[in-house]
Design a protein around this motif. Sequence first.
Motif, PDB file in Angstrom:
ATOM      1  N   GLY A  51     -28.763  33.638   5.820  1.00  0.00           N
ATOM      2  CA  GLY A  51     -29.032  32.313   5.603  1.00  0.00           C
ATOM      3  C   GLY A  51     -27.995  31.492   6.096  1.00  0.00           C
ATOM      4  N   ILE A  52     -28.528  29.788   5.694  1.00  0.00           N
ATOM      5  CA  ILE A  52     -27.932  28.916   6.583  1.00  0.00           C
ATOM      6  C   ILE A  52     -26.363  28.908   6.087  1.00  0.00           C
ATOM      7  CG2 ILE A  52     -27.488  26.371   6.512  1.00  0.00           C
ATOM      8  CD1 ILE A  52     -30.697  26.247   6.220  1.00  0.00           C
ATOM      9  N   ILE A  53     -26.147  29.027   4.887  1.00  0.00           N
ATOM     10  CA  ILE A  53     -24.628  28.958   4.317  1.00  0.00           C
ATOM     11  C   ILE A  53     -23.846  30.159   4.800  1.00  0.00           C
ATOM     12  CG2 ILE A  53     -23.170  28.594   2.327  1.00  0.00           C
ATOM     13  CD1 ILE A  53     -25.601  26.681   1.034  1.00  0.00           C
ATOM     14  N   GLY A  54     -24.600  31.119   4.345  1.00  0.00           N
ATOM     15  CA  GLY A  54     -23.568  32.666   4.429  1.00  0.00           C
ATOM     16  C   GLY A  54     -23.545  32.973   5.996  1.00  0.00           C
ATOM     17  N   SER A  55     -24.472  32.501   6.902  1.00  0.00           N
ATOM     18  CA  SER A  55     -24.096  32.938   8.233  1.00  0.00           C
ATOM     19  C   SER A  55     -22.937  31.880   8.623  1.00  0.00           C
ATOM     20  CB  SER A  55     -25.488  32.659   9.215  1.00  0.00           C
ATOM     21  OG  SER A  55     -25.815  31.225   9.141  1.00  0.00           O
ATOM     22  N   TYR A  56     -22.857  30.731   8.247  1.00  0.00           N
ATOM     23  CA  TYR A  56     -21.706  29.991   8.790  1.00  0.00           C
ATOM     24  C   TYR A  56     -20.396  30.468   8.184  1.00  0.00           C
ATOM     25  CZ  TYR A  56     -24.304  26.209  11.026  1.00  0.00           C
ATOM     26  OH  TYR A  56     -25.151  25.727  11.971  1.00  0.00           O
ATOM     27  N   ILE A  57     -20.317  30.916   6.777  1.00  0.00           N
ATOM     28  CA  ILE A  57     -19.084  31.491   6.344  1.00  0.00           C
ATOM     29  C   ILE A  57     -18.921  32.856   6.983  1.00  0.00           C
ATOM     30  CG2 ILE A  57     -18.518  32.617   4.402  1.00  0.00           C
ATOM     31  CD1 ILE A  57     -20.093  30.886   2.626  1.00  0.00           C
ATOM     32  N   LEU A  58     -19.865  33.617   7.350  1.00  0.00           N
ATOM     33  CA  LEU A  58     -19.480  34.891   8.053  1.00  0.00           C
ATOM     34  C   LEU A  58     -19.155  34.590   9.463  1.00  0.00           C
ATOM     35  CD1 LEU A  58     -19.551  37.782   7.890  1.00  0.00           C
ATOM     36  CD2 LEU A  58     -21.798  37.905   8.816  1.00  0.00           C
TER      37      LEU A  58
END
Length: 96
Positions: free
Chosen positions: A13-20
Motif C-alpha cells: 500500500g501507499i504507507i507500507g511501501s514507503y516504510i519498506l
Amino acid sequence: MTKYKALVVGATGIIGSYILDHLSILDEWDAIGVARNIPKKNPERYVSLDLLNPELLRNKLEQIRGITHIFYAAYQDFPAQSQEQLDVNTSMLVMS
C-alpha cells in the motif's frame, strides 16, 4: 552497531511501501514486507500472508525470526464508515 529487523504489514500500500523502501536503504535495518500478493519488483523483500486466515498467519509468522519492530499499514478499502470496512479491517489487525 545495533541491527533492527522490521516486519512491514501492508507493504504494497501507499504507507507500507514507503516504510519498506525507507527502511531498506538504512544500514541498521533489515525489513520484510507482508502482503497478500507479492509484487514483481523486489519479490525477495516480501512474504505472502493473508491477515484474515489466522492459522496460516500464525504458522508463517512463527517461521520469521528476530523481528524487533512491526509497522502496521494494512487496510482493505470498503465504503467509508461501513460495517464491512470496520469488520474486515479490525479483523486483520486483531489476527496479526
